[in-house]
Design an enzyme around this catalytic site. Structure first.
Site, mmCIF file in Angstrom:
data_model
loop_
_atom_site.group_PDB
_atom_site.id
_atom_site.type_symbol
_atom_site.label_atom_id
_atom_site.label_comp_id
_atom_site.label_asym_id
_atom_site.label_seq_id
_atom_site.Cartn_x
_atom_site.Cartn_y
_atom_site.Cartn_z
ATOM 1 N N GLY A 296 0.797 -1.225 0.000
ATOM 2 C CA GLY A 296 0.000 0.000 0.000
ATOM 3 C C GLY A 296 0.824 1.268 0.000
ATOM 4 O O GLY A 296 1.857 1.374 -0.675
ATOM 5 N N ALA B 222 1.662 2.174 9.097
ATOM 6 C CA ALA B 222 1.041 0.872 9.340
ATOM 7 C C ALA B 222 -0.347 0.978 9.961
ATOM 8 O O ALA B 222 -0.579 1.799 10.851
ATOM 9 C CB ALA B 222 1.939 0.033 10.250
ATOM 10 N N THR C 145 -7.696 -2.804 9.738
ATOM 11 C CA THR C 145 -9.064 -2.329 9.902
ATOM 12 C C THR C 145 -10.053 -3.482 9.805
ATOM 13 O O THR C 145 -9.689 -4.609 9.441
ATOM 14 C CB THR C 145 -9.392 -1.253 8.837
ATOM 15 O OG1 THR C 145 -10.639 -0.639 9.151
ATOM 16 C CG2 THR C 145 -9.469 -1.863 7.447
ATOM 17 N N GLN D 2 -16.537 1.960 9.346
ATOM 18 C CA GLN D 2 -15.121 2.097 9.678
ATOM 19 C C GLN D 2 -14.933 2.770 11.045
ATOM 20 O O GLN D 2 -14.063 3.630 11.223
ATOM 21 C CB GLN D 2 -14.397 2.889 8.592
ATOM 22 C CG GLN D 2 -14.402 2.215 7.237
ATOM 23 C CD GLN D 2 -13.265 2.668 6.353
ATOM 24 O OE1 GLN D 2 -12.122 2.757 6.777
ATOM 25 N NE2 GLN D 2 -13.572 2.977 5.111
ATOM 26 N N TYR E 175 -11.323 2.190 12.568
ATOM 27 C CA TYR E 175 -10.295 2.928 11.815
ATOM 28 C C TYR E 175 -10.451 4.427 12.030
ATOM 29 O O TYR E 175 -9.479 5.145 12.300
ATOM 30 C CB TYR E 175 -10.411 2.581 10.339
ATOM 31 C CG TYR E 175 -9.441 3.319 9.435
ATOM 32 C CD1 TYR E 175 -8.140 2.873 9.277
ATOM 33 C CD2 TYR E 175 -9.835 4.460 8.741
ATOM 34 C CE1 TYR E 175 -7.258 3.544 8.444
ATOM 35 C CE2 TYR E 175 -8.965 5.138 7.917
ATOM 36 C CZ TYR E 175 -7.670 4.673 7.774
ATOM 37 O OH TYR E 175 -6.800 5.346 6.963
#
Length: 337
Positions: free
Chosen positions: A16, A90, A93, A151, A154
């Site tokens: 990512g 880093a 989720t 989410q 997260y």
């Protein structure tokens, strides 16, 4: 500050945004310490850095474990030299309504995504403060300002990172410290997050459009490392719109996201991958790389990011245009009978 020859730590470097950052740092000629869990991803990142012209060392560490992070930081200084920059990326989720996330899963996301940043920052400060120099960059999100459904873990972590970073910045300023800390708020990105994130949904997760390539984020994070005088950078027009919209009309955004937020994060007709990196790395045997599965829908650049980086120039230009317009109007008024 040029990063050529500098020692830069990147957490979450195996895939990512972290992977794209590592590659960009290699092109800058940096000595890059790659921290992550996945063996295949770390090996691929190390090759990427070397191909681009940098030097890489791999450290297989779970950032949720402070002792391991601290030990890695000390080892990096022995093997590569004093750490100049630490970039926290880093995270993990869970895509699900809050009540479908177990307490253990929520705690795990928080330990990695929030405390991973806290532990990385602490390990960096322990080494940087005695030297009175160094830069810490936090990879944030528009969701650090405005949360969305599915989410909660997260978004909560990103909000916490923002609050933690702001508190620490004031402490460094109070001490007149030479260590700088900045945060880069990122948009929706085409990363493997949506292939290896644990989900309880029946459809495959996706970034909320518009989607940007991870290289857009990497460029901004490296720029922030070189120019840490700004407290925060915004990447992508959607990030700017989200943050400003939250400031102006938060209740309206609540209603809008209640109506569209779930649907906009799911792909019609595509089931979940069945892969999860919550408890174990997903890239132990497979290298996922920097990109997810949305290349055809992702933007390779952002005009707003350029504007954010050149805010002073843009402000000066706007002021110049306003002055010129005022002079033109005044001149025209003088000619009126």
């Amino acid at each position: 500050m040029s990063l050529h020859g500098k020692v830069v730590v990147v957490t979450g470097a195996s895939g990512g945004v972290g992977r794209a950052v590592a590659r960009r740092l290699g092109a800058e000629g940096a000595k890059v310490a790659l921290i992550a869990r996945g063996e295949a991803g770390l090996a691929g990142a190390s090759v990427d850095v070397g191909v681009e012209g940098g030097v890489a060392k791999v450290y297989e560490v779970d950032v949720a474990d402070y002792d391991r992070v601290r030990q890695a930081a000390q080892q990096i200084e022995v093997e590569l030299g004093p750490i100049d920059v630490w970039i926290n990326v880093a995270f993990t989720t869970v895509f699900a309504p809050f009540m479908k996330i177990s307490p253990e899963e929520f705690e795990r996301v928080t330990r990695v995504t929030y405390l991973g940043y806290v532990w990385g920052t602490r390990a960096a400060l322990e080494l940087m403060r005695p030297r009175d120099r160094g830069v810490i960059v936090q990879a944030g999100s528009a969701l650090a300002h405005r949360s969305i459904p599915l989410q909660s873990a997260y978004c909560g972590a990103k909000h916490a990172i923002k609050g933690f970073t702001e508190a620490l910045r004031t402490e460094l300023l109070a001490d007149d410290s030479g260590v700088r800390i900045t945060m880069v708020q990122l948009p929706a990105l085409n990363t493997p997050q949506f292939d290896w994130g644990l989900t309880r949904m029946r459809r495959h997760a996706q970034p909320v459009p518009p989607i940007y390539q991870p290289e857009v984020a990497a460029e901004a994070l490296v720029f922030a490392a070189e120019h840490p005088e700004r407290k925060e950078y915004w990447v992508g027009g959607s990030t700017a719109a989200t943050i400003l919209g939250q400031r102006i009309a938060p209740a309206l955004l609540d209603r809008y996201l209640a109506r569209t937020g779930v649907r906009s994060q799911l792909v019609d007709g595509k089931p979940p991958s069945g892969v999860s990196n919550l408890w174990e790395p997903a890239d132990t045997d497979r290298d996922y790389g920097a990109h997810g599965g949305f290349d055809e829908r992702s933007h390779p650049r952002s005009v707003q990011t350029w504007l954010s980086r050149h805010r002073r120039l843009v402000t000066t230009g706007a002021a110049g245009l306003a002055t010129a317009a005022a002079l033109a109007l005044w001149s025209a008024a003088k000619r009126l009978p």
